[in-house]
Design an enzyme around this catalytic site. Structure first.
Site, PDB file in Angstrom:
ATOM      1  N   PHE A   1      22.551 -17.243  97.611  1.00  0.00           N
ATOM      2  CA  PHE A   1      23.801 -17.996  98.328  1.00  0.00           C
ATOM      3  C   PHE A   1      25.266 -17.499  96.890  1.00  0.00           C
ATOM      4  CE2 PHE A   1      21.031 -21.367  99.392  1.00  0.00           C
ATOM      5  CZ  PHE A   1      20.448 -21.399 100.537  1.00  0.00           C
ATOM      6  N   CYS A   2      24.194 -17.065  96.002  1.00  0.00           N
ATOM      7  CA  CYS A   2      25.686 -16.661  94.848  1.00  0.00           C
ATOM      8  C   CYS A   2      25.010 -14.999  93.931  1.00  0.00           C
ATOM      9  CB  CYS A   2      26.554 -17.319  94.097  1.00  0.00           C
ATOM     10  SG  CYS A   2      27.676 -17.184  93.162  1.00  0.00           S
ATOM     11  N   PRO A   3      25.389 -14.338  93.870  1.00  0.00           N
ATOM     12  CA  PRO A   3      26.392 -13.941  95.030  1.00  0.00           C
ATOM     13  C   PRO A   3      26.657 -13.296  96.179  1.00  0.00           C
ATOM     14  CG  PRO A   3      25.347 -12.476  93.246  1.00  0.00           C
ATOM     15  CD  PRO A   3      24.182 -13.890  93.175  1.00  0.00           C
TER      16      PRO A   3
ATOM     17  N   SER B   1      23.888 -15.863  90.639  1.00  0.00           N
ATOM     18  CA  SER B   1      25.071 -15.992  89.652  1.00  0.00           C
ATOM     19  C   SER B   1      24.661 -15.575  87.968  1.00  0.00           C
ATOM     20  CB  SER B   1      26.274 -17.940  89.540  1.00  0.00           C
ATOM     21  OG  SER B   1      25.563 -18.194  90.918  1.00  0.00           O
TER      22      SER B   1
END
Lengths: 76, 377
Positions: free
Chosen positions: A13-15, B293
């Site tokens: 979902f991220c990045p 992330s």
């Protein structure tokens, strides 16, 4: 076509798949082909949209068992 | 067993402290030796840089002595690794010392590379370094009105930062009474205003309420500081009076020079957190090539998995856990409200409305970090 680099962005979902693709496109050389793997429903539309706007080449796009396989050639 | 941790940032420090407690008996009995090699004797709380850029924290509040954060049974050296000999299970440091290991943990982090975008270093303000954050605050303080543009390089650390800086800019100029004289325009690389769909859905009405203009599919190509123009790979351009950039990042040079990974990102198994082809080498935090992330939060949760698995290998001969992709990020929605995004490989974040209590929790966490990095929280 066989030596294209795989960008495996499944289940992230991220990045996120498109941001991952842009990262690797920046590292690639003009003429290189990358294959993005994505489980994001939206990739089928948002990846071609960016490829078109950024001036690269969409080589192929297919969805196999819930996974998008999108091949892009770096054009500039 | 000899365990060597390379890197004294969030991930490396938590791994070392966590291992030191799990293996306290083995270290005391000299069955295990735990070494941490870092490039600095200082430890920076990097999320604090955003507050420095808006005059809400002073730079000295960001630092602690690295040694003060570590358990006493950790063999700590300020002596960065310059050479990795993975096939020989050893590393060489800047001082020339060679450390042999049975298990290696690489947590060297990432670095900003604004020089990859022509004009960015000269033409843009950034808050991704202490000097940059202080300089950005001085520019904001003297700014009396005009066009502020925010652009985002790829890849970048802290994916929430682009929206956080927008909210902070709005509140900062509002507090100074000049918000009506400042036009804020946000530029983002993909086709919505944040890479996480639910963050984009949450942030869009906030942007609209604050009067933020935005342009998506904008990948910064070059900056002309003389004429104050930023141009995109997609052949659009924006004129600005003040430009703020989230700079692109790369992994550390030592990773690239040793051929461990393209761009400085080491190919890593997304569940085991081992380096591909090297089962006794663990990688975590920004250093991995994982589609996760690049945040202290990801490094923290990865560090707990890595430490538990290494300790289990020592104790029972096998790892016990997989990393599930967990990340928890606070999202500052201005100077007095916040929310958060928590997600993993399978479950997307579910954004709650921003609130004052969540902002106060973030303020408290800014201090609690020092407990967290000691491996206590």
């Amino acid at each position: 076509m066989n030596d294209c680099k795989i960008v495996d962005a499944r289940n992230t979902f991220c990045p996120g798949p498109l941001m991952e693709l842009i990262t690797y496109m920046k590292q690639a050389s003009v003429g290189d082909t990358l294959e993005l793997l994505s489980t994001d429903d939206g990739s089928g539309a948002d990846v071609p949209e960016w490829v078109n706007k950024a001036g690269h080449e969409l080589v192929s796009k297919e969805r196999v068992e819930g996974v998008w396989h999108i091949r892009i050639r770096k054009a500039k | 067993m000899r365990i060597v941790v390379v890197g004294g940032g969030t991930g490396g420090t938590i791994v070392a402290n966590n291992l030191s407690r799990r293996l306290v008996g083995e270290i005391r009995a000299r069955k295990v030796r735990l070494t941490l090699l870092s490039a600095s004797d200082k430890h920076m709380y990097q999320p604090g840089l955003l507050y420095v850029a808006f005059g809400q924290m002073s730079p000295d509040q960001l630092y602690r002595e690295q040694a003060s954060l570590l358990e006493s049974n950790i063999d700590f050296h300020v002596d960065p690794v310059v050479e990795f000999k993975l096939d020989e299970n050893r590393v060489r440091t800047q001082s020339g010392k060679v450390h042999e290991y049975d298990v290696l943990v690489i947590a060297t982090g990432s670095r900003i590379v604004p020089e990859l975008v022509p004009g960015m270093r000269e033409g843009a303000e950034t808050f991704y370094s202490e000097a940059g954050a202080v300089k950005m605050f001085k520019r904001l303080r003297e700014f009396e009105g005009g066009n502020v543009a925010v652009v985002v390089g790829v890849p970048h650390k802290c994916p929430i930062a682009p929206v956080e800086v927008i909210f902070s800019l709005h509140d900062y100029f509002k507090a100074r009474g000049i918000r009506d004289k400042v036009h804020i325009k946000y530029h983002y690389p993909i086709g919505r205003i944040h890479t996480i769909e639910n963050v984009a859905k949450w942030a869009k009405p906030e942007f609209d309420r604050m009067g933020i203009e935005y342009e998506t599919l904008f990948n910064v190509k070059e900056i002309d500081p003389v004429n104050r123009v930023v141009r995109s790979e997609e052949d659009t351009e924006t004129h600005y009076d003040l430009l703020i950039a989230i700079p692109p990042h790369r992994g550390m040079e030592v990773v690239e020079k040793n051929g461990l990974g393209e761009g400085g990102w080491i190919p890593t198994d997304r569940y085991k957190l081992t380096m591909n082809g090297h089962d006794n080498v663990y990688v975590l935090g920004d250093t991995t090539n994982l589609p996760v992330s690049k945040t202290g939060s990801a490094a923290h949760f990865e560090a707990e998995v890595v430490a538990e698995n290494i300790a289990s290998i020592v104790k029972i001969g096998a790892p016990v856990r997989d990393y599930d992709g967990k990340v928890y990020c606070f999202i500052e929605a201005g100077h007095d409200r916040a929310t958060y995004a928590m997600f993993n490989y399978q479950i997307p974040p579910d954004l709650k409305p921003a609130s004052k209590p969540m902002h106060w929790f973030k303020m408290a966490y800014n201090q609690m970090y020092w407990t967290s990095v000691r491996g206590l929280l």
